[in-house]
Design a protein around this motif. Sequence first.
Motif, short mmCIF file in Angstrom:
data_model
loop_
_atom_site.label_atom_id
_atom_site.label_comp_id
_atom_site.label_asym_id
_atom_site.label_seq_id
_atom_site.Cartn_x
_atom_site.Cartn_y
_atom_site.Cartn_z
N GLY A 20 -16.47 -27.14 2.29
CA GLY A 20 -16.70 -26.73 0.83
C GLY A 20 -17.08 -25.44 0.53
N GLN A 21 -17.07 -24.58 1.61
CA GLN A 21 -17.39 -23.39 1.55
C GLN A 21 -16.50 -22.49 1.20
N VAL A 22 -16.95 -21.29 0.60
CA VAL A 22 -16.01 -20.05 0.22
C VAL A 22 -16.46 -18.81 0.61
N CYS A 23 -16.04 -18.23 1.82
CA CYS A 23 -16.63 -16.94 2.24
C CYS A 23 -15.90 -15.73 1.74
N ALA A 63 -5.64 -18.46 8.87
CA ALA A 63 -6.70 -19.40 8.75
C ALA A 63 -6.15 -20.78 9.34
N SER A 64 -7.16 -21.27 10.01
CA SER A 64 -6.57 -22.59 10.94
C SER A 64 -7.49 -23.81 11.15
N ASP A 65 -6.76 -24.86 11.50
CA ASP A 65 -7.56 -25.99 11.74
C ASP A 65 -8.52 -25.98 12.71
N ASP A 66 -8.67 -24.69 13.63
CA ASP A 66 -9.56 -24.84 14.70
C ASP A 66 -10.96 -24.04 14.17
N THR A 67 -11.09 -24.24 12.89
CA THR A 67 -12.25 -23.69 11.92
C THR A 67 -12.46 -22.40 12.09
N CYS A 68 -11.52 -21.49 12.46
CA CYS A 68 -11.62 -20.05 12.75
C CYS A 68 -10.27 -19.40 11.80
N SER A 69 -10.85 -18.02 11.35
CA SER A 69 -9.84 -17.08 10.76
C SER A 69 -9.58 -15.97 11.85
N SER A 70 -8.44 -15.62 11.86
CA SER A 70 -8.13 -14.33 12.63
C SER A 70 -7.54 -13.11 11.91
N PHE A 71 -7.78 -11.85 12.42
CA PHE A 71 -7.51 -10.70 11.70
C PHE A 71 -6.49 -9.74 12.61
N PHE A 72 -5.74 -9.27 12.09
CA PHE A 72 -4.53 -8.30 12.86
C PHE A 72 -4.27 -7.23 12.06
N GLU A 73 -4.10 -6.18 12.96
CA GLU A 73 -3.60 -4.98 12.60
C GLU A 73 -2.21 -4.67 12.83
N GLY A 74 -1.44 -3.68 12.33
CA GLY A 74 -0.02 -3.64 12.43
C GLY A 74 0.60 -2.96 11.18
N PRO A 75 1.88 -2.90 11.25
CA PRO A 75 2.75 -3.35 12.27
C PRO A 75 2.98 -2.38 13.26
N PRO A 76 3.34 -2.99 14.59
CA PRO A 76 3.59 -4.34 15.00
C PRO A 76 2.23 -5.08 14.84
N PHE A 77 2.17 -6.24 14.38
CA PHE A 77 0.89 -6.84 14.41
C PHE A 77 0.18 -7.38 15.63
N LYS A 78 -0.98 -6.94 15.81
CA LYS A 78 -1.82 -7.23 17.01
C LYS A 78 -3.07 -7.94 16.63
N PHE A 79 -3.37 -8.91 17.35
CA PHE A 79 -4.84 -9.58 17.21
C PHE A 79 -5.96 -8.64 17.23
N LYS A 80 -7.00 -8.74 16.64
CA LYS A 80 -8.16 -7.71 16.28
C LYS A 80 -9.21 -8.44 16.62
N PHE A 81 -9.67 -9.48 15.79
CA PHE A 81 -10.94 -10.00 15.96
C PHE A 81 -10.86 -11.66 15.22
N LEU A 91 -13.01 -14.55 12.69
CA LEU A 91 -14.15 -15.04 11.95
C LEU A 91 -14.30 -16.30 12.06
N ARG A 92 -15.76 -16.56 12.37
CA ARG A 92 -16.10 -17.92 12.45
C ARG A 92 -17.39 -18.36 11.42
N ASP A 93 -16.68 -18.30 10.02
CA ASP A 93 -17.58 -18.60 9.18
C ASP A 93 -17.68 -20.00 8.69
N HIS A 94 -16.81 -20.86 9.17
CA HIS A 94 -16.68 -22.40 8.42
C HIS A 94 -16.95 -23.30 9.71
N SER A 95 -17.38 -24.44 9.08
CA SER A 95 -17.68 -25.48 10.26
C SER A 95 -16.53 -26.71 10.13
N GLN A 96 -15.61 -26.45 9.33
CA GLN A 96 -14.66 -27.65 9.35
C GLN A 96 -13.29 -26.59 9.21
#
Length: 208
Positions: free
Chosen positions: A197-200, A151-169, A171-176
């Motif tokens: 203020g959101q929990v997803c 989870a990041s300050d860029d308002t996105c969350s990322s999901f990875f499969e692995g190991p070795p861990f690789k980016f999969k997709f 999530l853009r559920d937050h506005s901040q």
Amino acid sequence: MERGVAKVIGGDPKGNNFLYTNGKCVIIRNVENPAIADIYTEHAHQVTVAKYAPSGFYIASGDASGKIRIWDTTQKEHMLKYEYTPISGKVKDIAWTEDSKRIAVVGDGREKFGAVFLWDSGSSVGEISGHAKLINSVDIRQKRPYRLATASDDTCSSFFEGPPFKFKFTLRDHSQFVNCIRFSPDGSRLVTAGADGQVCCQMPSVGM
């Protein structure tokens, strides 16, 4: 505590102790009697997060310089086992795989915002990518097949499969800023909390 900044609190696998950081110290307290405490003081910089290995035998703690120290919990001397510098800035969160063999570290940095490596060699077991700003939080699904989420300050969350861990997709559920991300104990759900203020709650279906 630092105003506007989350404090990550950890606990041992048996539920006997909890731990948190203050200044250059990691503080371990007994759950039933918090007056029983132990303090680890070997970091040279402000300690930002500490997490027990699922085995309970070690703690990984990270500081503001990007350094990770892995140390023993069974002896009073808390002997240092390994030390790494996986990122070049403040460590914001740490996660272990359930076999206590792999560690994910996220935070701030010049070249990258996260790393995932073998605890006993420092060898990379994947790449944490997909974010444009510092990463606030990381978690690893505590059963196979392993899955990692950030989870990041860029308002996105990322999901990875692995190991070795690789980016999969993404999530853009937050506005901040997304401040925290955690898998449910059974690994079937993924929860994020943001500065909006959101929990997803998600149920990622990829390989779960």
